[in-house]
Design an enzyme around this catalytic site. Structure first.
Site, PDB file in Angstrom:
ATOM      1  N   TRP A 102       0.829  -1.210   0.000  1.00  0.00           N
ATOM      2  CA  TRP A 102       0.000   0.000   0.000  1.00  0.00           C
ATOM      3  C   TRP A 102       0.857   1.251   0.000  1.00  0.00           C
ATOM      4  O   TRP A 102       0.571   2.207  -0.724  1.00  0.00           O
ATOM      5  CB  TRP A 102      -1.000  -0.024   1.143  1.00  0.00           C
ATOM      6  CG  TRP A 102      -2.060  -1.055   0.888  1.00  0.00           C
ATOM      7  CD1 TRP A 102      -2.280  -2.206   1.573  1.00  0.00           C
ATOM      8  CD2 TRP A 102      -3.010  -1.053  -0.194  1.00  0.00           C
ATOM      9  NE1 TRP A 102      -3.311  -2.914   0.991  1.00  0.00           N
ATOM     10  CE2 TRP A 102      -3.770  -2.227  -0.087  1.00  0.00           C
ATOM     11  CE3 TRP A 102      -3.275  -0.177  -1.246  1.00  0.00           C
ATOM     12  CZ2 TRP A 102      -4.791  -2.551  -0.990  1.00  0.00           C
ATOM     13  CZ3 TRP A 102      -4.298  -0.487  -2.142  1.00  0.00           C
ATOM     14  CH2 TRP A 102      -5.043  -1.659  -2.011  1.00  0.00           C
ATOM     15  N   ASP A 172      -2.030   6.668   6.025  1.00  0.00           N
ATOM     16  CA  ASP A 172      -3.064   5.795   5.490  1.00  0.00           C
ATOM     17  C   ASP A 172      -3.444   4.796   6.586  1.00  0.00           C
ATOM     18  O   ASP A 172      -2.674   3.901   6.918  1.00  0.00           O
ATOM     19  CB  ASP A 172      -2.518   5.060   4.252  1.00  0.00           C
ATOM     20  CG  ASP A 172      -3.523   4.076   3.650  1.00  0.00           C
ATOM     21  OD1 ASP A 172      -4.628   3.914   4.210  1.00  0.00           O
ATOM     22  OD2 ASP A 172      -3.191   3.472   2.602  1.00  0.00           O
ATOM     23  N   LYS A 196     -12.745  -1.752   5.422  1.00  0.00           N
ATOM     24  CA  LYS A 196     -12.145  -2.683   6.382  1.00  0.00           C
ATOM     25  C   LYS A 196     -12.811  -2.540   7.749  1.00  0.00           C
ATOM     26  O   LYS A 196     -13.465  -3.444   8.211  1.00  0.00           O
ATOM     27  CB  LYS A 196     -10.644  -2.473   6.489  1.00  0.00           C
ATOM     28  CG  LYS A 196      -9.859  -3.151   5.368  1.00  0.00           C
ATOM     29  CD  LYS A 196      -9.568  -2.240   4.227  1.00  0.00           C
ATOM     30  CE  LYS A 196      -8.911  -2.966   3.062  1.00  0.00           C
ATOM     31  NZ  LYS A 196      -8.138  -2.070   2.220  1.00  0.00           N
TER      32      LYS A 196
END
Ligand SMILES: *Cc1c(COP(=O)(O)O)cnc(C)c1O
Length: 361
Positions: A102, A172, A196
């Site tokens: 990511w 993030d 999530k």
């Protein structure tokens, strides 16, 4: 009704009471005679949901008054573009920790906008740990410093936050937001995709310190500018009303469970049971990441052979545990155990793991 234990990385399991509430309120929202997803986003019913959802972010995270919550489309990924476009001036540079897949994606987009200085790179080590803050040398003139709080694929998580001084820390938090208390004042910007720990996919949540909204280093089209969304309380265009409604209900559920300290205790308990089971397996189940920064949200492990891993994942699915296949880029097994995963899901999985080892060890 039969619901299985869903260990998917995202979209991921949501609290059952929230799904049931959404079902019950879906067709006729609180006596309005229509669904909330059919109602104007400028009407009273939606306005209340929107305002309450923002309020719950502020309350649960303990946001100081100079932070704003923005609801945007485009998930976390749009933020990979918006952050450099809004915060990185021409000729300036930002610092990045390259901690996994990511971070790598966020970094690639930032590079298209300006200069990126990689202050720590875990690629050679195969992302088996987060760096220790003492390993970082940060540029005091950087426009911002970017990190990824939890690498969803590698299964590693920051435990001790670095200190970037006056440089805004940008993080993030897609895969661990609302799973533990956060020292918000250390961050200039926090962002997350919803799917999530928060709700359905498609929504991106941005928590931004007010002074950063006004940075405006270049002309931008309306949607790409934080200022557009901040000035209109995220109602410049039609916001993703369904995910926002769901997020509001999820956050009410989090609050009713005892807020972030309770979420953290549960996350420690769930992940502790799984890491403990690996430690007790005599090396049969092996966690490839270093102990100090193992994730409480995405627990990864290997079996002695890839064939056994395939068999494990197939038999687990047949026994009611879905989504245990590791990401295609790394293989192995992964249990994504976000806030909504009940502890019984983990105790049952641990039982299954013991039984599988007994039969195939
Ligand atoms: C899932 C995830 C993303 C991507 O989110 P999208 O909503 O699909 O854009 C980004 N970062 C992290 C850490 C993630 O886990």
């Amino acid at each position: 009704m039969s619901r299985i234990y869903n260990f998917s990385a995202g979209p991921a399991a949501l609290p059952l009471p929230v799904l049931e509430q959404a079902r019950d309120e879906f067709v006729d929202y609180k006596g309005t005679g229509m669904s909330l997803v059919e109602a104007s986003h400028r009407g009273k019913a939606y306005d209340q949901v929107h305002t309450e959802a923002m309020g719950l972010f502020k309350e649960l995270l303990g946001l100081p008054d100079n932070y704003k919550v923005l609801f945007l489309g485009g998930g976390a990924t749009l933020q990979f573009s918006m952050i450099p476009l809004n915060l990185l001036p021409e000729g300036g540079s930002c610092d990045f920790t390259l901690t996994g897949t990511w971070a790598k994606k966020a970094l690639a987009d930032a590079k298209l906008v300006g200069n990126v200085n990689v202050v720590w790179d875990g690629t050679e080590e195969k992302y088996v740990r987060m760096p220790d803050p003492s390993e970082l040398t940060l540029d005091p003139n950087a426009a911002y410093f970017h990190l990824t709080s939890n690498e969803t694929i590698a299964g590693i998580q920051w435990k001790e936050w670095p200190d970037s001084g006056a440089v805004p820390m940008v993080c993030d938090m897609s895969s661990d937001i609302m799973s533990r208390p956060i020292p918000v004042e250390k961050f200039g910007l926090i962002y997350a995709g919803a799917q999530k720990n928060l709700g359905p996919a498609g929504l991106g949540v941005v928590i931004i310190r007010e002074d950063l909204i006004d940075r405006n280093p270049r002309p931008l089209t309306a949607y790409l500018s934080y200022k557009t969304h901040a000035d209109s309380d995220s109602l410049y265009n039609t916001p993703p009303v369904f995910p926002i409604w769901m997020v509001k209900m999820v956050l009410e559920w989090v609050k009713a469970q005892g807020g972030l300290p309770a979420m953290e205790a549960l996350a420690e308990k769930r992940s502790g049971l799984l890491y403990g089971a690996m430690a007790d397996s005599g090396g049969y189940y092996r966690c490839p990441v270093q102990e100090a920064t193992r994730s409480t949200m995405n627990v990864v492990w290997r079996l002695p052979t890839e064939d056994l891993e395939k068999q494990f994942i197939a038999e687990a699915l047949a026994a009611g545990f879905s989504g245990l296949k590791g990401h295609r880029s790394v293989g192995g097994c992964r249990a994504s155990i976000y806030n909504a995963m009940p502890v019984e899901g983990i105790t049952s999985l641990v039982e299954f793991m013991k039984e599988f080892q007994r039969k195939n060890g």
